[in-house]
Structures are given as C-alpha cells and as structure tokens.
Design an enzyme around this catalytic site. Structure first.
Site, PDB file in Angstrom:
ATOM      1  N   ASP A  13       0.824  -1.265  -0.034  1.00 18.90           N
ATOM      2  CA  ASP A  13       0.056  -0.096  -0.054  1.00 18.90           C
ATOM      3  C   ASP A  13       1.066   1.187  -0.044  1.00 18.90           C
ATOM      4  OD1 ASP A  13      -2.560   1.622   0.306  1.00 18.90           O
ATOM      5  OD2 ASP A  13      -1.987   1.887   2.416  1.00 18.90           O
ATOM      6  N   SER A  14       0.384   2.383  -0.279  1.00 20.70           N
ATOM      7  CA  SER A  14       1.044   3.663  -0.165  1.00 20.70           C
ATOM      8  C   SER A  14       1.655   3.781   1.045  1.00 20.70           C
ATOM      9  CB  SER A  14       0.014   4.841  -0.816  1.00 20.70           C
ATOM     10  OG  SER A  14      -1.010   4.814  -0.081  1.00 20.70           O
ATOM     11  N   CYS A  76      -4.274  -1.818  -1.993  1.00 21.16           N
ATOM     12  CA  CYS A  76      -4.052  -0.150  -2.250  1.00 21.16           C
ATOM     13  C   CYS A  76      -5.213   0.132  -3.294  1.00 21.16           C
ATOM     14  CB  CYS A  76      -2.978   0.417  -2.492  1.00 21.16           C
ATOM     15  SG  CYS A  76      -2.964   2.386  -2.905  1.00 21.16           S
ATOM     16  N   GLU A 156      -4.127   8.563   8.797  1.00 23.17           N
ATOM     17  CA  GLU A 156      -2.733   8.446   9.303  1.00 23.17           C
ATOM     18  C   GLU A 156      -2.463   9.134  10.360  1.00 23.17           C
ATOM     19  OE1 GLU A 156       0.259   7.386   7.184  1.00 23.17           O
ATOM     20  OE2 GLU A 156      -1.000   6.128   5.873  1.00 23.17           O
ATOM     21  N   CYS A 193     -11.075   2.730  -0.448  1.00 21.74           N
ATOM     22  CA  CYS A 193      -9.780   3.151  -0.068  1.00 21.74           C
ATOM     23  C   CYS A 193      -9.571   2.348   1.192  1.00 21.74           C
ATOM     24  CB  CYS A 193      -9.634   4.643   0.132  1.00 21.74           C
ATOM     25  SG  CYS A 193      -8.331   5.277   0.857  1.00 21.74           S
ATOM     26  N   HIS A 195      -7.481   3.032   3.525  1.00 21.08           N
ATOM     27  CA  HIS A 195      -7.464   4.042   4.806  1.00 21.08           C
ATOM     28  C   HIS A 195      -8.712   4.212   5.603  1.00 21.08           C
ATOM     29  CE1 HIS A 195      -3.188   4.773   3.135  1.00 21.08           C
ATOM     30  NE2 HIS A 195      -3.037   5.374   4.325  1.00 21.08           N
TER      31      HIS A 195
HETATM   32  N1  DGL Z   1      -4.575   3.270   0.770  1.00 22.70           N
HETATM   33  C1  DGL Z   1      -4.824   4.008  -0.703  1.00 22.70           C
HETATM   34  C2  DGL Z   1      -6.029   3.554  -1.408  1.00 22.70           C
HETATM   35  O1  DGL Z   1      -6.445   2.611  -0.849  1.00 22.70           O
HETATM   36  C3  DGL Z   1      -4.982   5.600  -0.493  1.00 22.70           C
HETATM   37  C4  DGL Z   1      -3.951   6.280   0.111  1.00 22.70           C
HETATM   38  C5  DGL Z   1      -3.222   7.395  -0.753  1.00 22.70           C
HETATM   39  O2  DGL Z   1      -3.860   8.298  -1.074  1.00 22.70           O
HETATM   40  O3  DGL Z   1      -1.984   7.103  -0.978  1.00 22.70           O
HETATM   41  O4  DGL Z   1      -6.529   4.087  -2.229  1.00 22.70           O
END
Ligand code: DGL
Length: 276
Positions: A13-14, A76, A156, A193, A195
């Site tokens: 993931d990012s 991600c 985050e 997402c 997150h």
């Molecule tokens: N976790 C990423 C997703 O599922 C998004 C976070 C980011 O913008 O890097 O899209």
C-alpha cells in the site's frame, strides 16, 4: 530457495491503509508468511497523476520481488485502479491481485436497492475502476463516486472520530445521504480506500445506521485464499505464519500509526526501513 508454498505473500500500500487488508488476510490465512510494504515516503498516491502512481507501484512491486514472494497483493485501491494491468504485464507468472474487484463484489452483494456510493481517493474515483467493476457485476446498479481526499491524512494521523471528523464527513456526504427532497437513497457505502475502515464508526454516525458500509478487506482475503488454493500454493495446515513489515520512511511513525490499522500493537523489531 524455499518450496513454492512456503514462500511469503506480499501486500503493498502507499502507507498504512493496506494494513486493514493485511489484518483480514492474517485472520483468514494464519499459516501464511506475510510481508507488507507501506510506501510512506511517497504517500499519498491518491492525489497524484496516473503515470506517477504506476511508476511508484512498479518500484514497490520490484522491491517485494526481492523477498521471493509467491503472490503480490496490491492492498491499495489507488494503485490497483491505476496499475494492476501494468503489474500483470510486467510480472508474468506471478499471481497479482488487487482490491477493486473484491470491493465491488462486496458492494454488489450488500446492496438491496442497487444504489451504491463509492468513496475513495481522487485518482480512484477519476479512473472509474469501481464504477466499471460494479457495472460488470450488477449492470442495473446506480453507482456514485465521491473523492474524500482528507480521510487519508486523518486516518494516518489517527484522527478517526469526533466532531471534527464527522464534520468533514458531513461536508463530503450530506448531499448524497441527506438530500433535501425525497429521492431514492443509496443503501450501501463502499469504502474504496484501504485507509477508510478505521473511520467506520464516524461514517456510520454520518450516513445513518440503515446504510450498509462495506470494504474490500474480507472479500480480498477470500480471493487470495481461493487463488492460492487454485495454484496449489496454500501452505499446509498447522503452520504459523510470520509477519514482516517494510516502510520507506520513519519506522517509528509506522509502529505508532500502523497499530491502529492493524488492530494490534506493532513492535519496533517487526518494522524495517527500506529504500525503493
Ligand atoms: N490506501 C490508498 C487506497 O486504498 C490511498 C492512500 C493514498 O492516497 O495514498 O487508495
């Protein structure tokens, strides 16, 4: 080299959002060795252009291949939506899975009235991957996408509830879930997402208890299990999987915030700093 089934499954993931998927995979496949990479140095991906996201994702995948992995999971949505086909082209022979198809499946199954709202990053919504994936599963469904950019830094930061978070959620969602006129309302909210799951209780307060809120974590874990089984790559019964975490920046922060997404306290010794 280890025998094929003993090699680890890699998740990427990012940042730390993918740990919500990691948690579901660890619960579903307790015998598997799992390795997670959070590209925290380049976070967020969701506000970047497609070419940049593809470039970053390829670098991250390349890094994970150094660990002799048997499967790569893009945990991600932004990276899945932008780069999954490119990853599959680049890494022929390696099973590469994303989270968009499993998320779409969860939403298509959960919705009774076929009115589904997807919230995700700007890049995921703009690319239309979810809208298309749900249309393939339920062509009659009405799908509305909404970018909720601020949810990523909030999560985050560990700010997942309270008046401030709910205020921001109201700003993003009220015109959809509380329109002034009586109109058919969406019955399903898809967290597109990785997150976003920690924000679930706050989102429930905002959209109402009658709305199903779904994400891709559990369906992705099931998808991984099915793919490993189909390829005879499942590790045998009785094994206890080891977990390893890599980050491209600030392991101390990864330990602190990652614990929130993972649902357990991470130990410093489990997290390693790497460069891509
Ligand atoms: N976790 C990423 C997703 O599922 C998004 C976070 C980011 O913008 O890097 O899209």
């Amino acid at each position: 080299m280890k025998t094929a089934c003993k090699r680890p499954v890699a998740l990427f993931d990012s940042g730390m959002g993918g740990l919500t998927v990691f948690k579901a995979v660890a619960a579903c496949l307790p015998g598997e060795d799992l390795i997670y990479l959070g590209d925290t140095a380049r976070l967020p991906y969701g506000t970047k252009g497609r070419d940049t996201i593809v470039r970053y994702t390829l670098k991250a995948a390349q890094k994970l291949l150094e660990y002799d992995v048997k499967m790569l999971v893009t945990a991600c949505n932004t990276a899945t939506a932008a780069a999954l086909p490119t990853l599959c082209e680049h890494f022929v022979g390696l099973p590469v899975l994303g989270v968009v198809e499993p998320g779409a499946l969860a939403a298509a199954k959960a919705s009774r009235n076929g009115r589904i709202v997807v919230i995700a990053t700007e890049a995921t919504i703009a690319g239309g991957a979810y809208q298309q994936a749900i249309a393939r599963l339920r062509p009659e469904a009405y799908v509305l996408g909404r970018a909720c950019t601020l949810f990523v830094p909030l999560a985050e930061e560990g700010w997942i509830g309270g008046a401030l978070v709910e205020g921001i959620a109201h700003r993003y969602l009220d015109d959809i879930f509380s329109p002034p006129v009586t109109a058919p309302r969406p019955d399903t909210l898809l967290l597109g997402c990785t997150h976003f799951p920690p924000l679930l209780p706050a989102l429930k307060n905002v959209v109402g208890a009658h709305v199903h809120i779904v994400d891709s974590a559990a369906t992705t874990a099931e998808h991984i299990r099915a793919e490993l089984a189909a390829r005879a790559l499942l590790r045998g019964e009785g094994a206890i999987g080891r977990h390893r975490f890599l980050t491209t920046d600030n392991p101390v922060r990864f330990v602190r915030t990652g614990s929130l997404f993972l649902g357990r306290t991470l130990k410093s010794a489990e997290v390693e700093l790497v460069d891509l």
